[in-house]
Scaffold this motif. Structure first.
Motif, PDB file in Angstrom:
ATOM      1  N   ASP A 120      30.686   1.961  16.570  1.00 61.35           N
ATOM      2  CA  ASP A 120      32.058   1.700  16.162  1.00 61.35           C
ATOM      3  C   ASP A 120      32.885   1.290  17.382  1.00 61.35           C
ATOM      4  OD1 ASP A 120      34.921   3.374  15.940  1.00 61.35           O
ATOM      5  OD2 ASP A 120      34.406   2.145  14.191  1.00 61.35           O
ATOM      6  N   ALA A 121      33.747   0.285  17.197  1.00 57.37           N
ATOM      7  CA  ALA A 121      34.530  -0.250  18.318  1.00 57.37           C
ATOM      8  C   ALA A 121      35.362   0.830  19.001  1.00 57.37           C
ATOM      9  CB  ALA A 121      35.427  -1.397  17.837  1.00 57.37           C
ATOM     10  N   ARG A 122      35.959   1.710  18.213  1.00 58.28           N
ATOM     11  CA  ARG A 122      36.795   2.748  18.816  1.00 58.28           C
ATOM     12  C   ARG A 122      35.953   3.707  19.668  1.00 58.28           C
ATOM     13  NH1 ARG A 122      41.795   4.162  18.408  1.00 58.28           N
ATOM     14  NH2 ARG A 122      42.168   2.713  16.684  1.00 58.28           N
ATOM     15  N   SER A 123      34.742   3.981  19.237  1.00 56.89           N
ATOM     16  CA  SER A 123      33.866   4.864  20.021  1.00 56.89           C
ATOM     17  C   SER A 123      33.521   4.230  21.359  1.00 56.89           C
ATOM     18  CB  SER A 123      32.588   5.157  19.231  1.00 56.89           C
ATOM     19  OG  SER A 123      32.872   5.840  18.032  1.00 56.89           O
ATOM     20  N   VAL A 124      33.249   2.918  21.341  1.00 59.77           N
ATOM     21  CA  VAL A 124      32.943   2.227  22.599  1.00 59.77           C
ATOM     22  C   VAL A 124      34.171   2.215  23.502  1.00 59.77           C
ATOM     23  CG1 VAL A 124      32.182   0.070  23.650  1.00 59.77           C
ATOM     24  CG2 VAL A 124      31.216   0.787  21.453  1.00 59.77           C
ATOM     25  N   ALA A 125      35.340   1.927  22.902  1.00 58.32           N
ATOM     26  CA  ALA A 125      36.574   1.894  23.693  1.00 58.32           C
ATOM     27  C   ALA A 125      36.839   3.241  24.350  1.00 58.32           C
ATOM     28  CB  ALA A 125      37.749   1.483  22.809  1.00 58.32           C
ATOM     29  N   SER A 145      31.135 -11.377  20.631  1.00 58.28           N
ATOM     30  CA  SER A 145      32.554 -11.638  20.848  1.00 58.28           C
ATOM     31  C   SER A 145      33.454 -10.918  19.860  1.00 58.28           C
ATOM     32  CB  SER A 145      32.821 -13.150  20.767  1.00 58.28           C
ATOM     33  OG  SER A 145      32.146 -13.829  21.799  1.00 58.28           O
ATOM     34  N   ASP A 146      33.052 -10.831  18.594  1.00 59.22           N
ATOM     35  CA  ASP A 146      33.922 -10.184  17.613  1.00 59.22           C
ATOM     36  C   ASP A 146      34.073  -8.697  17.904  1.00 59.22           C
ATOM     37  OD1 ASP A 146      31.270  -9.656  16.965  1.00 59.22           O
ATOM     38  OD2 ASP A 146      31.619  -9.657  14.805  1.00 59.22           O
ATOM     39  N   GLN A 147      32.980  -8.053  18.310  1.00 56.44           N
ATOM     40  CA  GLN A 147      33.045  -6.635  18.647  1.00 56.44           C
ATOM     41  C   GLN A 147      33.835  -6.430  19.926  1.00 56.44           C
ATOM     42  OE1 GLN A 147      29.286  -4.784  19.563  1.00 56.44           O
ATOM     43  NE2 GLN A 147      30.010  -2.731  19.085  1.00 56.44           N
ATOM     44  N   ALA A 148      33.603  -7.297  20.929  1.00 59.75           N
ATOM     45  CA  ALA A 148      34.323  -7.197  22.197  1.00 59.75           C
ATOM     46  C   ALA A 148      35.819  -7.369  21.990  1.00 59.75           C
ATOM     47  CB  ALA A 148      33.801  -8.237  23.184  1.00 59.75           C
ATOM     48  N   ALA A 149      36.198  -8.275  21.100  1.00 64.80           N
ATOM     49  CA  ALA A 149      37.614  -8.513  20.821  1.00 64.80           C
ATOM     50  C   ALA A 149      38.267  -7.270  20.230  1.00 64.80           C
ATOM     51  CB  ALA A 149      37.768  -9.694  19.864  1.00 64.80           C
ATOM     52  N   GLU A 150      37.559  -6.613  19.315  1.00 55.48           N
ATOM     53  CA  GLU A 150      38.110  -5.406  18.700  1.00 55.48           C
ATOM     54  C   GLU A 150      38.253  -4.290  19.731  1.00 55.48           C
ATOM     55  OE1 GLU A 150      37.239  -2.525  14.810  1.00 55.48           O
ATOM     56  OE2 GLU A 150      35.925  -4.234  15.255  1.00 55.48           O
ATOM     57  N   ILE A 151      37.273  -4.170  20.607  1.00 56.53           N
ATOM     58  CA  ILE A 151      37.333  -3.142  21.657  1.00 56.53           C
ATOM     59  C   ILE A 151      38.474  -3.437  22.617  1.00 56.53           C
ATOM     60  CG2 ILE A 151      36.104  -2.132  23.621  1.00 56.53           C
ATOM     61  CD1 ILE A 151      33.484  -2.751  22.031  1.00 56.53           C
ATOM     62  N   LEU A 152      38.616  -4.709  23.015  1.00 57.21           N
ATOM     63  CA  LEU A 152      39.701  -5.102  23.930  1.00 57.21           C
ATOM     64  C   LEU A 152      41.054  -4.709  23.347  1.00 57.21           C
ATOM     65  CD1 LEU A 152      40.507  -6.655  26.552  1.00 57.21           C
ATOM     66  CD2 LEU A 152      40.731  -8.693  25.108  1.00 57.21           C
ATOM     67  N   SER A 153      41.237  -4.904  22.049  1.00 59.38           N
ATOM     68  CA  SER A 153      42.506  -4.572  21.404  1.00 59.38           C
ATOM     69  C   SER A 153      42.786  -3.070  21.438  1.00 59.38           C
ATOM     70  CB  SER A 153      42.509  -5.055  19.952  1.00 59.38           C
ATOM     71  OG  SER A 153      42.369  -6.460  19.887  1.00 59.38           O
ATOM     72  N   LEU A 154      41.742  -2.264  21.569  1.00 57.94           N
ATOM     73  CA  LEU A 154      41.897  -0.804  21.580  1.00 57.94           C
ATOM     74  C   LEU A 154      42.084  -0.246  22.989  1.00 57.94           C
ATOM     75  CD1 LEU A 154      39.120   0.058  18.962  1.00 57.94           C
ATOM     76  CD2 LEU A 154      41.594   0.224  18.617  1.00 57.94           C
ATOM     77  N   LEU A 155      41.920  -1.077  24.006  1.00 59.79           N
ATOM     78  CA  LEU A 155      42.123  -0.636  25.388  1.00 59.79           C
ATOM     79  C   LEU A 155      43.615  -0.624  25.710  1.00 59.79           C
ATOM     80  CD1 LEU A 155      39.294  -2.640  27.220  1.00 59.79           C
ATOM     81  CD2 LEU A 155      39.271  -0.224  26.556  1.00 59.79           C
ATOM     82  N   PRO A 156      44.034   0.132  26.723  1.00 65.30           N
ATOM     83  CA  PRO A 156      45.452   0.142  27.108  1.00 65.30           C
ATOM     84  C   PRO A 156      45.949  -1.273  27.403  1.00 65.30           C
ATOM     85  CG  PRO A 156      44.257   1.887  28.231  1.00 65.30           C
ATOM     86  CD  PRO A 156      43.223   1.054  27.537  1.00 65.30           C
ATOM     87  N   LEU A 212      39.296 -14.057  19.093  1.00 68.81           N
ATOM     88  CA  LEU A 212      39.086 -13.123  17.991  1.00 68.81           C
ATOM     89  C   LEU A 212      40.039 -11.937  17.971  1.00 68.81           C
ATOM     90  CD1 LEU A 212      35.190 -13.190  18.053  1.00 68.81           C
ATOM     91  CD2 LEU A 212      36.659 -14.184  16.306  1.00 68.81           C
ATOM     92  N   VAL A 213      40.895 -11.812  18.984  1.00 70.91           N
ATOM     93  CA  VAL A 213      41.887 -10.737  18.951  1.00 70.91           C
ATOM     94  C   VAL A 213      43.105 -11.220  18.170  1.00 70.91           C
ATOM     95  CG1 VAL A 213      41.100  -9.798  21.152  1.00 70.91           C
ATOM     96  CG2 VAL A 213      43.001 -11.421  21.133  1.00 70.91           C
ATOM     97  N   ASP A 214      44.021 -10.303  17.856  1.00 70.15           N
ATOM     98  CA  ASP A 214      45.220 -10.704  17.122  1.00 70.15           C
ATOM     99  C   ASP A 214      46.112 -11.565  18.012  1.00 70.15           C
ATOM    100  OD1 ASP A 214      47.619  -8.884  18.257  1.00 70.15           O
ATOM    101  OD2 ASP A 214      45.782  -7.694  18.227  1.00 70.15           O
TER     102      ASP A 214
END
Length: 338
Positions: A120-125, A145-156, A212-214
């Protein structure tokens, strides 16, 4: 997986119940349902399908209740699960299924860096947010890329521009260093496939993630990168393919894209598109299909910008998949996107 799935008393999760229902419906019906789900939802349900075993009749009764007769005729739970998942995913997603099937079926036994691809992206973040930005950049470059984008969005927010700049300037790392990082991730996740490549990162990887990020995150990161390194910011933007660039794709490519995109999704995406893109798409439809699309657009009420951006991102994801498979060429970006 819940304990009940293994014989304990805890209730089945929503994902597990969905997996049991779909596996009870049969392949054709299950694939029809999956076509209407997002990629992440399909992956989560697919993971559960692939790991189901020894499901009791009582558990099936809990999920299906009034449909027990149909379940008794069709259930294939725990029998040839891997083959079932492959067939259903292939039917639902066509050529796009390959990477997801590997994530689901091979991911179960993966460790280290490879294990992150199906987490899960949040777990990786949460796992990497305290690491040095260079480590975060390497990890995100290694992921899809899609997973990385979701993780990036969850980082500070303050960390994102630095991470993206490091991804863009990353030109591979020594295999020994990648192997060491793999060991670190394995220890943290307690869950490694041998590291096969040190060719990660680069401007294109950064661009694919930002694609792929917002929209708000994308603009914020690019603005911050521009202030620090205007040349690098421009190179990233040059590599990015945005929704308006659909107008640069040739007619055959547009027709291929239209076959992959659901009408409902297209209607939402076009609410925020310029007329050039609309004209390009409608030009490659039958007259009746174009008329119906126009009617749908006129009948569609106001749509939140976030929904429009999400629909456009999803379509762009499908477009990039087609380009990676060699089925279309992305115009206006040069041969390196073929």
């Amino acid at each position: 997986m819940s304990d009940e799935k293994k014989g304990g008393q805890e209730p089945l999760s929503g994902v597990d119940r969905a997996a049991i229902l779909l596996m009870s419906l049969g392949e054709q019906e299950a694939s029809t349902v999956l076509k209407h789900m997002g990629a992440r939802e399909v992956q989560k349900i697919g993971n559960s399908m692939a790991s189901l075993s020894g499901v009791s009749r009582d558990q099936v009764n809990q999920v299906l209740d009034a449909f027990i007769t149909s379940v008794e005729e069709k259930t294939s739970l725990g029998v040839g699960s891997d083959d079932y998942v492959r067939r259903v995913m292939q039917e639902a997603l066509g050529d796009k299924a390959s990477n997801m099937i590997d994530r689901i079926l091979l991911g179960r036994d993966s460790k280290g860096l490879e294990s992150l691809k199906w987490m899960d992206a949040r777990s990786v973040a949460d796992m990497i947010r305290q690491e040095h930005p260079q480590i975060i950049a390497i990890v995100l470059s290694y992921l899809d890329s899609d997973q990385a984008a979701e993780i990036l969005s969850l980082l500070p927010e303050r960390a994102r521009p630095d991470v993206v700049m490091r991804i863009a300037t990353l030109d591979g790392i020594p295999p020994s260093a990648l192997s060491e990082l793999d060991d670190v991730i394995q220890r943290q996740s307690t869950g490694s496939e041998n590291v096969k490549s040190s060719s990660v990162g680069g401007v294109r990887t950064a661009a694919e993630i930002l694609n792929l990020v917002d929209g708000l995150t994308e603009q914020g990161v690019l603005d911050a990168v521009r202030k620090s390194n205007e040349g690098l910011s421009q190179r990233i933007q040059d590599e990015m393919f945005v929704f308006e660039n659909l107008a640069d794709i040739d007619d055959r490519g547009i027709q291929t894209i239209l076959r992959e995109v659901q009408t409902d999704l297209l209607v939402v995406a076009l609410k925020g598109a310029d007329q050039t893109v609309k004209d390009k798409l409608m030009k490659n439809m039958s007259r009746r299909a174009a008329e119906m699309l126009n009617e749908d657009l006129e009948a569609k009420g106001p749509v939140r910008l976030a929904e429009v951006e999400a629909a456009q991102k999803e379509i762009l994801g499908a477009v990039r998949n087609l380009a990676d498979q060699g089925q279309i060429e992305l115009g206006g970006k040069g041969d390196e996107y073929v």
